[in-house]
Motif scaffolding. Sequence first.
Motif, PDB file in Angstrom:
ATOM      1  N   GLU A 195       0.710  -1.469   0.134  1.00 57.62           N
ATOM      2  CA  GLU A 195       0.008  -0.170  -0.279  1.00 57.62           C
ATOM      3  C   GLU A 195       0.618   1.508   0.239  1.00 57.62           C
ATOM      4  OE1 GLU A 195      -3.988   0.345   1.598  1.00 57.62           O
ATOM      5  OE2 GLU A 195      -2.627   0.587   3.007  1.00 57.62           O
ATOM      6  N   THR A 196       0.346   2.014  -0.599  1.00 60.82           N
ATOM      7  CA  THR A 196       0.894   4.192  -0.354  1.00 60.82           C
ATOM      8  C   THR A 196      -0.692   4.714  -0.630  1.00 60.82           C
ATOM      9  OG1 THR A 196       0.074   3.962  -2.551  1.00 60.82           O
ATOM     10  CG2 THR A 196       2.397   3.123  -2.324  1.00 60.82           C
ATOM     11  N   VAL A 197       0.088   5.853  -0.373  1.00 58.50           N
ATOM     12  CA  VAL A 197      -0.827   7.406   0.475  1.00 58.50           C
ATOM     13  C   VAL A 197      -0.474   7.488  -0.976  1.00 58.50           C
ATOM     14  CG1 VAL A 197      -0.556   7.595   2.872  1.00 58.50           C
ATOM     15  CG2 VAL A 197       0.995   7.955   1.342  1.00 58.50           C
ATOM     16  N   SER A 198       0.351   7.699  -2.254  1.00 57.54           N
ATOM     17  CA  SER A 198       0.646   8.662  -2.889  1.00 57.54           C
ATOM     18  C   SER A 198       0.162   8.199  -4.086  1.00 57.54           C
ATOM     19  CB  SER A 198       1.778   8.553  -3.180  1.00 57.54           C
ATOM     20  OG  SER A 198       2.578   7.170  -3.657  1.00 57.54           O
ATOM     21  N   CYS A 199      -1.256   6.576  -4.084  1.00 60.32           N
ATOM     22  CA  CYS A 199      -1.340   6.307  -4.796  1.00 60.32           C
ATOM     23  C   CYS A 199      -0.698   5.890  -6.259  1.00 60.32           C
ATOM     24  CB  CYS A 199      -2.235   6.940  -5.439  1.00 60.32           C
ATOM     25  SG  CYS A 199      -4.401   6.880  -3.718  1.00 60.32           S
ATOM     26  N   LEU A 200       0.373   5.901  -5.730  1.00 61.48           N
ATOM     27  CA  LEU A 200       1.526   5.465  -7.210  1.00 61.48           C
ATOM     28  C   LEU A 200       1.730   3.977  -7.059  1.00 61.48           C
ATOM     29  CD1 LEU A 200       4.294   8.187  -6.939  1.00 61.48           C
ATOM     30  CD2 LEU A 200       2.296   8.004  -8.390  1.00 61.48           C
ATOM     31  N   VAL A 225      -2.316   5.669  13.776  1.00 66.84           N
ATOM     32  CA  VAL A 225      -1.452   6.221  13.933  1.00 66.84           C
ATOM     33  C   VAL A 225      -0.945   5.326  12.738  1.00 66.84           C
ATOM     34  CG1 VAL A 225       1.825   4.821  15.042  1.00 66.84           C
ATOM     35  CG2 VAL A 225      -1.013   5.425  16.279  1.00 66.84           C
ATOM     36  N   ALA A 226      -0.013   6.473  11.642  1.00 64.50           N
ATOM     37  CA  ALA A 226       0.157   5.783  10.277  1.00 64.50           C
ATOM     38  C   ALA A 226       1.785   6.195   9.673  1.00 64.50           C
ATOM     39  CB  ALA A 226      -0.007   6.854   9.378  1.00 64.50           C
ATOM     40  N   CYS A 227       2.020   4.742   9.549  1.00 69.93           N
ATOM     41  CA  CYS A 227       3.548   4.909   8.617  1.00 69.93           C
ATOM     42  C   CYS A 227       4.080   4.390   7.687  1.00 69.93           C
ATOM     43  CB  CYS A 227       4.046   3.740  10.210  1.00 69.93           C
ATOM     44  SG  CYS A 227       6.149   3.425   9.318  1.00 69.93           S
ATOM     45  N   TYR A 228       3.661   5.099   6.418  1.00 69.80           N
ATOM     46  CA  TYR A 228       3.863   5.283   5.143  1.00 69.80           C
ATOM     47  C   TYR A 228       4.912   5.735   4.417  1.00 69.80           C
ATOM     48  CZ  TYR A 228      -0.966   3.831   5.237  1.00 69.80           C
ATOM     49  OH  TYR A 228      -1.905   2.821   5.297  1.00 69.80           O
ATOM     50  N   GLY A 229       6.050   5.287   3.742  1.00 71.19           N
ATOM     51  CA  GLY A 229       6.229   6.396   2.972  1.00 71.19           C
ATOM     52  C   GLY A 229       7.458   4.916   1.884  1.00 71.19           C
ATOM     53  N   MET A 230       7.979   3.729   2.213  1.00 71.89           N
ATOM     54  CA  MET A 230       8.765   2.645   1.746  1.00 71.89           C
ATOM     55  C   MET A 230       8.356   2.609   0.439  1.00 71.89           C
ATOM     56  SD  MET A 230      11.259   1.345   1.901  1.00 71.89           S
ATOM     57  CE  MET A 230      11.937   0.833   4.088  1.00 71.89           C
ATOM     58  N   ASN A 231       6.922   2.552   0.413  1.00 71.84           N
ATOM     59  CA  ASN A 231       6.528   2.319  -1.218  1.00 71.84           C
ATOM     60  C   ASN A 231       5.896   3.248  -1.910  1.00 71.84           C
ATOM     61  OD1 ASN A 231       6.332  -0.687  -0.608  1.00 71.84           O
ATOM     62  ND2 ASN A 231       4.644  -0.674   0.037  1.00 71.84           N
ATOM     63  N   ASP A 232       6.104   4.306  -0.880  1.00 69.65           N
ATOM     64  CA  ASP A 232       5.083   5.499  -1.876  1.00 69.65           C
ATOM     65  C   ASP A 232       6.201   6.116  -2.950  1.00 69.65           C
ATOM     66  OD1 ASP A 232       2.795   6.606  -0.791  1.00 69.65           O
ATOM     67  OD2 ASP A 232       3.950   5.389   1.126  1.00 69.65           O
ATOM     68  N   GLY A 233       7.859   6.525  -3.273  1.00 71.91           N
ATOM     69  CA  GLY A 233       8.379   6.975  -4.025  1.00 71.91           C
ATOM     70  C   GLY A 233       8.723   5.693  -4.960  1.00 71.91           C
ATOM     71  N   ILE A 234       7.679   4.670  -4.880  1.00 72.90           N
ATOM     72  CA  ILE A 234       7.778   3.858  -5.974  1.00 72.90           C
ATOM     73  C   ILE A 234       9.365   3.302  -6.728  1.00 72.90           C
ATOM     74  CG2 ILE A 234       6.011   3.365  -6.798  1.00 72.90           C
ATOM     75  CD1 ILE A 234       6.703   5.450  -9.236  1.00 72.90           C
ATOM     76  N   TYR A 235      10.400   3.351  -5.491  1.00 73.26           N
ATOM     77  CA  TYR A 235      11.808   3.204  -5.277  1.00 73.26           C
ATOM     78  C   TYR A 235      12.466   3.667  -7.194  1.00 73.26           C
ATOM     79  CZ  TYR A 235       9.746  -0.106  -2.206  1.00 73.26           C
ATOM     80  OH  TYR A 235       9.410  -0.970  -1.369  1.00 73.26           O
ATOM     81  N   HIS A 236      12.058   4.725  -6.374  1.00 79.45           N
ATOM     82  CA  HIS A 236      12.462   5.544  -7.809  1.00 79.45           C
ATOM     83  C   HIS A 236      13.705   6.363  -7.021  1.00 79.45           C
ATOM     84  CE1 HIS A 236       9.803   3.429 -10.722  1.00 79.45           C
ATOM     85  NE2 HIS A 236       9.398   4.560 -11.700  1.00 79.45           N
TER      86      HIS A 236
END
Length: 323
Positions: free
Chosen positions: A79-84, A113-124
Amino acid sequence: MMKRITLKFYFTFFLLLMVLISCEKKTVPEAAILVNKRVLFLGNSITNQGGYVSYIEYYLRKQFPADRIDIISIGLSSETVSCLSELAHPFPRPCLRERLERALQKIKPDIVVACYGMNDGIYHPQSPDRMERFREGIHHLLQQINGVGAKAILMSPPVFDPLPLAERVVDDGATDFSYLHPYENYDSVLGDYSEWLQSLNDADIRVIDVHGPMKAQIMTLRSQNPSFSYSTDGIHPSASGHLFIAQQFLKSFGYTFDQDIKTLADSVESDNLFQLVDARRKLRSEGWLKFVGYIRKDTVKQDHIDDIEMEVARLDREISTKK
């Protein structure tokens, strides 16, 4: 004269007592705000693994044995919050927006409590567009939390460690990037997210930095052991990594830890109380994740939660005997 001395003695004793009471109050961790409240944890596969959530719940139960600990953790892998989503991903990554409103309506949390970011840049590598998409996703999350009258606690993402992925990472000259072949300096993207998240920290939004302390700790330990990592795949933390995340969370609420991570992880995981707490967290996470519903390649939806909560109540009774 004797009466005056006696009064002075009692007055001094009273002042000393007030000082001691005041000092005693200051030793109570601020984490008391997390008890007797319904706390919802949201996140990606790291929260779905849930180790850090189990550690947090374990310490809360140790510190507040007479209070109600009501934690529901529904991290969703990919999952992401960026929807990318990157091209190489086998299906479009799930976006938190798809399930967020349902989660808040069904769970009715007091704290999220929310922990996001790892997937949000889609490893770019970083880009203004991807950075803005992350910001928009976090702002949408905060608006929804505020809309139901809950309090928001944001955690910066853990570290992306390229060391275990040495044969798979690619440099910024690559034609494409993904979780299969991530940008070698992708952790700098997570650093940008972390820095921006911390700029949101105010009276209404609490931000806990995991990324900075974790990166510093890895550098320290790697100076002693060049092969050290908190992860075997560069993305998902080991048990020690999850404990480190939990420690950063709890330290922000006034906890202190004397033992090193490895010793502490071994001693905690051998504790029957932790084993029960962990089993409870896994059971509740899986049940509520399906009850809220999500789309991850396929649509998953379960129409009942009562059977899960009955088993949770049984575990609660067993846990109460271990405190």
